[in-house]
Design an enzyme around this catalytic site. Sequence first.
Site, PDB file in Angstrom:
ATOM      1  N   THR A  44      50.996  37.195  39.335  1.00 31.68           N
ATOM      2  CA  THR A  44      50.249  36.592  38.207  1.00 31.68           C
ATOM      3  C   THR A  44      50.302  37.695  37.169  1.00 31.68           C
ATOM      4  O   THR A  44      51.031  38.671  37.348  1.00 31.68           O
ATOM      5  CB  THR A  44      48.685  36.537  38.721  1.00 31.68           C
ATOM      6  OG1 THR A  44      48.059  37.946  38.746  1.00 31.68           O
ATOM      7  CG2 THR A  44      48.717  35.753  40.147  1.00 31.68           C
ATOM      8  N   CYS A  45      49.525  37.511  36.242  1.00 32.17           N
ATOM      9  CA  CYS A  45      49.537  38.254  34.975  1.00 32.17           C
ATOM     10  C   CYS A  45      49.118  39.988  35.182  1.00 32.17           C
ATOM     11  O   CYS A  45      49.451  40.785  34.525  1.00 32.17           O
ATOM     12  CB  CYS A  45      48.814  37.780  33.859  1.00 32.17           C
ATOM     13  SG  CYS A  45      46.948  37.704  33.962  1.00 32.17           S
ATOM     14  N   ASN A  46      48.369  40.126  36.409  1.00 30.84           N
ATOM     15  CA  ASN A  46      48.187  41.305  36.681  1.00 30.84           C
ATOM     16  C   ASN A  46      48.060  41.716  38.025  1.00 30.84           C
ATOM     17  O   ASN A  46      47.512  42.674  38.569  1.00 30.84           O
ATOM     18  CB  ASN A  46      46.760  41.945  36.098  1.00 30.84           C
ATOM     19  CG  ASN A  46      45.679  40.589  36.588  1.00 30.84           C
ATOM     20  OD1 ASN A  46      45.630  39.993  37.399  1.00 30.84           O
ATOM     21  ND2 ASN A  46      44.923  40.293  35.459  1.00 30.84           N
ATOM     22  N   ARG A  47      48.808  41.181  39.142  1.00 31.92           N
ATOM     23  CA  ARG A  47      48.997  41.338  40.210  1.00 31.92           C
ATOM     24  C   ARG A  47      50.326  40.946  40.912  1.00 31.92           C
ATOM     25  O   ARG A  47      50.866  39.968  40.221  1.00 31.92           O
ATOM     26  CB  ARG A  47      47.748  40.883  41.127  1.00 31.92           C
ATOM     27  CG  ARG A  47      47.673  39.556  41.314  1.00 31.92           C
ATOM     28  CD  ARG A  47      46.378  39.120  42.092  1.00 31.92           C
ATOM     29  NE  ARG A  47      45.134  39.560  41.481  1.00 31.92           N
ATOM     30  CZ  ARG A  47      44.412  40.608  42.076  1.00 31.92           C
ATOM     31  NH1 ARG A  47      44.865  41.448  43.163  1.00 31.92           N
ATOM     32  NH2 ARG A  47      43.389  41.107  41.560  1.00 31.92           N
ATOM     33  N   SER A 104      39.625  40.126  40.005  1.00 31.23           N
ATOM     34  CA  SER A 104      40.280  40.089  38.727  1.00 31.23           C
ATOM     35  C   SER A 104      40.259  40.842  37.662  1.00 31.23           C
ATOM     36  O   SER A 104      38.940  41.761  37.763  1.00 31.23           O
ATOM     37  CB  SER A 104      39.992  38.692  38.181  1.00 31.23           C
ATOM     38  OG  SER A 104      40.522  37.425  38.962  1.00 31.23           O
ATOM     39  N   ARG A 110      38.468  31.894  36.354  1.00 28.72           N
ATOM     40  CA  ARG A 110      38.849  30.616  37.169  1.00 28.72           C
ATOM     41  C   ARG A 110      40.401  30.619  37.333  1.00 28.72           C
ATOM     42  O   ARG A 110      40.827  29.854  37.889  1.00 28.72           O
ATOM     43  CB  ARG A 110      38.054  29.487  36.512  1.00 28.72           C
ATOM     44  CG  ARG A 110      36.560  29.523  36.532  1.00 28.72           C
ATOM     45  CD  ARG A 110      35.892  30.186  38.012  1.00 28.72           C
ATOM     46  NE  ARG A 110      36.423  29.473  38.959  1.00 28.72           N
ATOM     47  CZ  ARG A 110      36.113  30.003  40.196  1.00 28.72           C
ATOM     48  NH1 ARG A 110      35.739  31.255  40.396  1.00 28.72           N
ATOM     49  NH2 ARG A 110      36.906  29.396  41.400  1.00 28.72           N
ATOM     50  N   GLN A 115      46.355  29.765  39.970  1.00 29.59           N
ATOM     51  CA  GLN A 115      47.446  30.566  40.127  1.00 29.59           C
ATOM     52  C   GLN A 115      47.666  30.270  41.569  1.00 29.59           C
ATOM     53  O   GLN A 115      48.872  30.377  42.102  1.00 29.59           O
ATOM     54  CB  GLN A 115      47.577  31.656  39.624  1.00 29.59           C
ATOM     55  CG  GLN A 115      47.621  31.702  38.300  1.00 29.59           C
ATOM     56  CD  GLN A 115      47.291  33.088  37.497  1.00 29.59           C
ATOM     57  OE1 GLN A 115      46.460  33.758  37.714  1.00 29.59           O
ATOM     58  NE2 GLN A 115      47.914  33.096  36.286  1.00 29.59           N
TER      59      GLN A 115
END
Length: 429
Positions: A44-47, A104, A110, A115
């Site tokens: 994802t955008c941060n993991r 998050s 949400r 994702q």
Amino acid sequence: MSLVASHRNRELAMLEQLQVGAGTLAASLLAREGAVAGAVVLPTCNRFEVYVEAEDAEAARAEVIEAIAESSQLDPHAVAEALVLYEGDDAIQHLLSVTSGLESMVVGEREISGQVRRAHLEAQKRHELTPRLDRLFQSALRTSRVVASSTGLGTSGRSVVSVALDLADATVGWEGARVLIVGTGALAETAVGTLHGRGAVIDGVFSPSGRALEFALRHDVEAIDAAGLELAIRHADVVFACSGGESVVLTPSLVAAARHELDAPLTILDLALHRDVAPGVRDLRGVTVIGLDDIGAHAPGESVGAIDAARAIVAHAVARFGDGETARSLDPAVVALREHVFGLLEREVARIRPAAGAPADAVERADDIEYALRRFAKTLLHTPTVRAREHAQAGESTQYLDAIRALYGIDVAVPDAACPAPEIDAEAI
């Protein structure tokens, strides 16, 4: 088991590098025909997270590290250092917490559940799931819905997208603003409704992977190809970039050529972990770039009560995620004991977890303490779980139930009111 790197304990640049080749990682692992029986990759955008089922956890971990090192060109030692290992209940708890928005950058958002669902569906389509992994992801998605409907977590509507748009308020007048979307994933889907809600006009969508047409037809916007990208940037007031591909889309030369002799400002939201925007774009005159680092620094908090309630639901769901080890007659007792221990554990973990923006050494210390607490809980539960199976098989369930009541003061019946969300126990998603 799962191997995890996230914004909580790793630089975004490292997460970006780990994700190179993420789309084929599960297939690569299964093709080895080694320890890994099934795999789901969640970038994802941060993991960046990899969930696998394997009999030999150490062998599976080595295979995952080797595969990531090959695709990312990182040193295997650097990959091993970047990834935190979770096993058993810890891996289950982590996925359920992630899917519920508890881990998050914007707590309670949400977007993450979408994702996770997408990663699950992709693994299903490619036949990369085992039955147990399939059931785990179904449980995570079900728990996420229950958290959303039962706790109020995320009802503020705050998300990575909304925080990014709020930060852009300083340079964008949203009513009538022309937006170009780069990417067609979960963030892009979320952005469409949010942008329309602010009065913006979406001119078109560009996809480096060639998926623009389907997205464009679904949302009644123009599909932009590579030849038309420069002109689309020239006409845009905002570029919402979230493709997460493996190559930079917006280079300084492209953006400079597109904005040549224009006085109007351009705001670029770069929300892909594998950045769509080259660093030099930020230095161009009249261009403002807002990235994930900016969002992390301005992410709002959620109420303590909502977070505590969500963690209680996650603990309940983890306890209910049995693996068939105990005989059915003592399931309520084992569930009650697991809920008791996990509830205490989550309260302690919440107490020691540092606030957003805490120094890296404080985060590392908290992670070490959390790891030790989870190992302790796992050890504490092992013997009672084994004894439950033995007593059930010997027809001595009553003695076991009496012991649980006497030692822990637990209501073994586990009344429905014990959890604010009995839907967790439903079989269907």
